[in-house]
Design a protein around this motif. Structure first.
Motif, PDB file in Angstrom:
ATOM      1  N   PRO A   1      19.967 -28.951 -52.756  1.00 30.29           N
ATOM      2  CA  PRO A   1      19.340 -29.729 -53.834  1.00 30.29           C
ATOM      3  C   PRO A   1      19.125 -28.935 -55.117  1.00 30.29           C
ATOM      4  CG  PRO A   1      18.181 -30.047 -51.743  1.00 30.29           C
ATOM      5  CD  PRO A   1      19.150 -28.918 -51.539  1.00 30.29           C
ATOM      6  N   SER A   2      19.076 -27.610 -55.048  1.00 28.51           N
ATOM      7  CA  SER A   2      18.856 -26.805 -56.249  1.00 28.51           C
ATOM      8  C   SER A   2      20.137 -26.594 -57.047  1.00 28.51           C
ATOM      9  CB  SER A   2      18.265 -25.437 -55.884  1.00 28.51           C
ATOM     10  OG  SER A   2      19.217 -24.645 -55.194  1.00 28.51           O
ATOM     11  N   SER A   3      21.298 -26.930 -56.458  1.00 35.25           N
ATOM     12  CA  SER A   3      22.558 -26.740 -57.158  1.00 35.25           C
ATOM     13  C   SER A   3      22.712 -27.777 -58.251  1.00 35.25           C
ATOM     14  CB  SER A   3      23.733 -26.850 -56.174  1.00 35.25           C
ATOM     15  OG  SER A   3      24.959 -26.856 -56.873  1.00 35.25           O
ATOM     16  N   LEU A   4      23.282 -27.361 -59.378  1.00 38.58           N
ATOM     17  CA  LEU A   4      23.487 -28.276 -60.492  1.00 38.58           C
ATOM     18  C   LEU A   4      24.602 -29.280 -60.242  1.00 38.58           C
ATOM     19  CD1 LEU A   4      23.127 -25.719 -63.405  1.00 38.58           C
ATOM     20  CD2 LEU A   4      21.487 -27.460 -62.725  1.00 38.58           C
ATOM     21  N   VAL A   5      25.369 -29.109 -59.169  1.00 41.89           N
ATOM     22  CA  VAL A   5      26.398 -30.093 -58.851  1.00 41.89           C
ATOM     23  C   VAL A   5      25.943 -31.049 -57.755  1.00 41.89           C
ATOM     24  CG1 VAL A   5      28.350 -28.726 -59.627  1.00 41.89           C
ATOM     25  CG2 VAL A   5      27.532 -28.460 -57.292  1.00 41.89           C
ATOM     26  N   ALA A   6      24.663 -31.038 -57.434  1.00 47.44           N
ATOM     27  CA  ALA A   6      24.110 -32.006 -56.485  1.00 47.44           C
ATOM     28  C   ALA A   6      23.901 -33.325 -57.224  1.00 47.44           C
ATOM     29  CB  ALA A   6      22.802 -31.488 -55.900  1.00 47.44           C
ATOM     30  N   VAL A   7      25.005 -34.024 -57.472  1.00 42.68           N
ATOM     31  CA  VAL A   7      25.016 -35.211 -58.326  1.00 42.68           C
ATOM     32  C   VAL A   7      25.538 -36.397 -57.536  1.00 42.68           C
ATOM     33  CG1 VAL A   7      26.151 -36.265 -60.320  1.00 42.68           C
ATOM     34  CG2 VAL A   7      25.312 -33.919 -60.467  1.00 42.68           C
ATOM     35  N   ASP A   8      24.827 -37.513 -57.538  1.00 38.04           N
ATOM     36  CA  ASP A   8      25.365 -38.724 -56.926  1.00 38.04           C
ATOM     37  C   ASP A   8      25.241 -39.955 -57.824  1.00 38.04           C
ATOM     38  OD1 ASP A   8      22.703 -39.418 -56.722  1.00 38.04           O
ATOM     39  OD2 ASP A   8      22.617 -39.293 -54.541  1.00 38.04           O
ATOM     40  N   SER A   9      24.822 -39.766 -59.088  1.00 37.34           N
ATOM     41  CA  SER A   9      24.657 -40.909 -59.985  1.00 37.34           C
ATOM     42  C   SER A   9      25.988 -41.500 -60.442  1.00 37.34           C
ATOM     43  CB  SER A   9      23.825 -40.504 -61.212  1.00 37.34           C
ATOM     44  OG  SER A   9      24.495 -39.513 -61.976  1.00 37.34           O
ATOM     45  N   LEU A  10      27.111 -40.837 -60.148  1.00 39.55           N
ATOM     46  CA  LEU A  10      28.421 -41.355 -60.526  1.00 39.55           C
ATOM     47  C   LEU A  10      29.006 -42.271 -59.462  1.00 39.55           C
ATOM     48  CD1 LEU A  10      30.070 -38.125 -61.982  1.00 39.55           C
ATOM     49  CD2 LEU A  10      29.105 -40.037 -63.256  1.00 39.55           C
ATOM     50  N   TYR A  11      28.260 -42.503 -58.383  1.00 40.88           N
ATOM     51  CA  TYR A  11      28.819 -43.229 -57.249  1.00 40.88           C
ATOM     52  C   TYR A  11      28.036 -44.508 -56.972  1.00 40.88           C
ATOM     53  CZ  TYR A  11      30.651 -38.520 -56.843  1.00 40.88           C
ATOM     54  OH  TYR A  11      31.224 -37.324 -57.123  1.00 40.88           O
ATOM     55  N   ALA A  12      28.776 -45.579 -56.685  1.00 38.18           N
ATOM     56  CA  ALA A  12      28.161 -46.890 -56.517  1.00 38.18           C
ATOM     57  C   ALA A  12      27.254 -46.940 -55.299  1.00 38.18           C
ATOM     58  CB  ALA A  12      29.252 -47.955 -56.401  1.00 38.18           C
ATOM     59  N   ASN A  13      27.708 -46.403 -54.182  1.00 43.03           N
ATOM     60  CA  ASN A  13      26.950 -46.477 -52.942  1.00 43.03           C
ATOM     61  C   ASN A  13      26.599 -45.072 -52.478  1.00 43.03           C
ATOM     62  OD1 ASN A  13      26.260 -46.708 -50.073  1.00 43.03           O
ATOM     63  ND2 ASN A  13      26.911 -48.834 -50.302  1.00 43.03           N
ATOM     64  N   LYS A  14      25.328 -44.730 -52.597  1.00 44.75           N
ATOM     65  CA  LYS A  14      24.893 -43.363 -52.291  1.00 44.75           C
ATOM     66  C   LYS A  14      24.976 -43.044 -50.799  1.00 44.75           C
ATOM     67  CE  LYS A  14      23.732 -43.337 -56.666  1.00 44.75           C
ATOM     68  NZ  LYS A  14      24.316 -44.581 -57.171  1.00 44.75           N
ATOM     69  N   SER A  15      25.062 -44.083 -49.950  1.00 49.59           N
ATOM     70  CA  SER A  15      25.139 -43.837 -48.509  1.00 49.59           C
ATOM     71  C   SER A  15      26.516 -43.363 -48.071  1.00 49.59           C
ATOM     72  CB  SER A  15      24.767 -45.108 -47.734  1.00 49.59           C
ATOM     73  OG  SER A  15      25.765 -46.104 -47.892  1.00 49.59           O
ATOM     74  N   LEU A  16      27.499 -43.376 -48.986  1.00 49.26           N
ATOM     75  CA  LEU A  16      28.841 -42.926 -48.637  1.00 49.26           C
ATOM     76  C   LEU A  16      29.063 -41.446 -48.948  1.00 49.26           C
ATOM     77  CD1 LEU A  16      31.051 -45.971 -49.739  1.00 49.26           C
ATOM     78  CD2 LEU A  16      30.114 -45.430 -47.485  1.00 49.26           C
ATOM     79  N   GLY A  17      27.984 -40.713 -49.190  1.00 50.63           N
ATOM     80  CA  GLY A  17      28.093 -39.274 -49.363  1.00 50.63           C
ATOM     81  C   GLY A  17      28.175 -38.562 -48.027  1.00 50.63           C
ATOM     82  N   TRP A  18      28.926 -37.470 -48.011  1.00 48.42           N
ATOM     83  CA  TRP A  18      29.065 -36.679 -46.784  1.00 48.42           C
ATOM     84  C   TRP A  18      28.978 -35.201 -47.107  1.00 48.42           C
ATOM     85  CZ3 TRP A  18      33.226 -33.276 -46.406  1.00 48.42           C
ATOM     86  CH2 TRP A  18      34.246 -33.447 -47.354  1.00 48.42           C
TER      87      TRP A  18
END
Length: 428
Positions: free
Chosen positions: A364-381
């Protein structure tokens, strides 16, 4: 944690260069230091700003104005727009955004600082640039030294009298700032590079600030104590794909990106990802983007060793239109590049209607911990086991996820939204 980087030894050398009026030396020390530092392990994805260098940029700009005083009578501001970049590329989201700005803004001129003498040393590099920008003037500063480039840029901005200046500089390039900060009247906006590494110029107080993700905008708003505008990563709308009905036995996956987006070895190597994907779906794994022949051979050998038909990994090479290629493929799911995500590609895939499985950085401290570009946040892996589980359960919800992806594009990344934000930036 703080997002500021400090390099006291070099900062002191630059201070001495300034006192001695060795401006080329000051610039060279700054550029080379940032070039060697901004991608180092202690900096990348952890820091965003070089505040001491930025104060020295302000001093260099003041010295430039003192050396090149403005005419007593200057023409009024025009409707011109000046877009300053370091250099441009035929691929990559950064250059595409410059094209978007040049296409949509009033009376644009693109200026390339050519800090690394790319165009000066190889003029053929410009052969594709001018056709790509049509009637928009593209000027590469030809001077051989950085201080001479700053002087030339200041003279140019005084002639053009632009109402707006937008900066798209590379992380290590201070020339655009030094050459224009001393020009009064123009509204100046830094379009913060989205690579999540420290960059020169970001803490300059006279610049308005724009970012590309909600997360980065929140950090910059907090750290810089100024409002930040989120610029949508617009991609021209080529329509939503009509998908064949997916079943686990016939579902195919597609990904894209240059080779720097993928790992060749390790837990998240491209061959390991391909193996996990092809064990989870019955179709193919399409790969869009350049891939060296020996790397492809390694992937095919790895698949064969794991009992998977190598030809199910189908490399398509570079394509002229990612969106157009995605629309033509018999595939069902877009897999974001990993371990380095591709923001603009994700927008194209979702605009085309693809459900998007994206790699989520497990820090979570990484600056690339980004999910606002994705429609469905539950599809992260984060792990290949998680990716496999997502793919195995995705077919029944595919139609809903596809509609969700397209709706997300319409709401956040359409041309209408880009024009709204550009008007906001230009008018302040």
């Amino acid at each position: 944690m703080t997002k500021f980087a400090s390099l006291p030894a070099i900062e002191a050398i630059v201070d001495q260069d300034l006192r001695d009026q060795r401006y080329d030396d000051a610039l060279a020390h700054m550029v080379l230091t940032v070039h060697n530092h901004y991608k180092s392990p202690e900096a990348t994805h952890r820091h965003l700003y070089y505040p001491v260098f930025d104060r020295q940029i302000e001093q260099l700009s003041a010295a430039l104005v003192q050396q090149c005083p403005a005419p007593q009578v200057q023409p009024p501001l025009s409707r011109n727009t000046l877009i300053i970049a370091t250099q441009l590329y035929q691929v990559g989201g950064h250059s595409r955004v410059v094209e978007d700005f040049a296409r949509e803004l009033e009376s644009p001129t693109v200026v390339l600082t050519d800090t690394f003498s790319t165009y000066r040393n190889d003029p053929s590099y410009q052969q594709w640039v001018h056709p790509a920008y049509g009637d928009t003037p593209v000027i590469a500063l030809p001077q051989p030294g950085p201080w001479a480039k700053c002087r030339a840029l200041l003279a140019l901005v005084r002639r053009l009298q632009p109402r707006n200046i937008f900066y798209f500089n590379h992380h290590q390039d201070p020339i655009g700032f030094i050459g224009t900060l001393g020009h009064a009247g123009s509204r100046k906006t830094l379009v913060h590079h989205a690579d999540h590494n420290p960059s020169l110029g970001v803490t300059l107080p006279s610049l308005a600030h724009a970012d590309f993700t909600d997360e980065l905008a929140a950090i910059c708003t907090h750290e810089l104590h100024k409002p930040t505008t989120v610029v949508p990563l617009y991609v021209p709308d080529l329509g939503c794909k009509v998908f064949s009905e997916p079943t686990p036995a016939a579902m195919s996956v597609v990904t894209s990106g240059t080779q720097i987006k993928f790992a060749r070895t390790g837990e998240l190597s491209l061959q390991a990802i391909a193996c996990a994907v092809l064990r989870s779906v019955g179709g193919q794994f399409f790969h869009i983007g350049p891939l060296d022949a020996d790397w492809l051979a390694e992937i095919h050998a790895h698949l064969a060793a794991n009992g998977i038909t190598p030809q199910r990994f189908a490399p398509l090479g570079s394509v002229s239109s990612l969106w157009g290629t995605l629309a033509s493929l018999d595939a069902h799911v877009y897999l974001g590049s990993a371990p380095v995500g591709g923001a603009r590609a994700a927008i194209e895939a979702q605009g085309c209607g693809y459900p998007l499985c994206f790699y989520r950085v497990d820090d979570p401290s990484s600056l690339v911990a980004v999910d606002s570009l994705y429609a469905n946040k539950s599809l992260g892996w984060t792990t290949l086991a998680q990716l496999s589980g997502l793919l195995k359960g995705l077919a029944p919800a595919h139609a809903q996820l596809s509609q969700e992806a397209r709706g997300f594009y319409d709401a956040r990344f359409s041309r209408q939204e880009l024009l709204r934000v550009l008007a906001q930036l230009c008018e302040g």
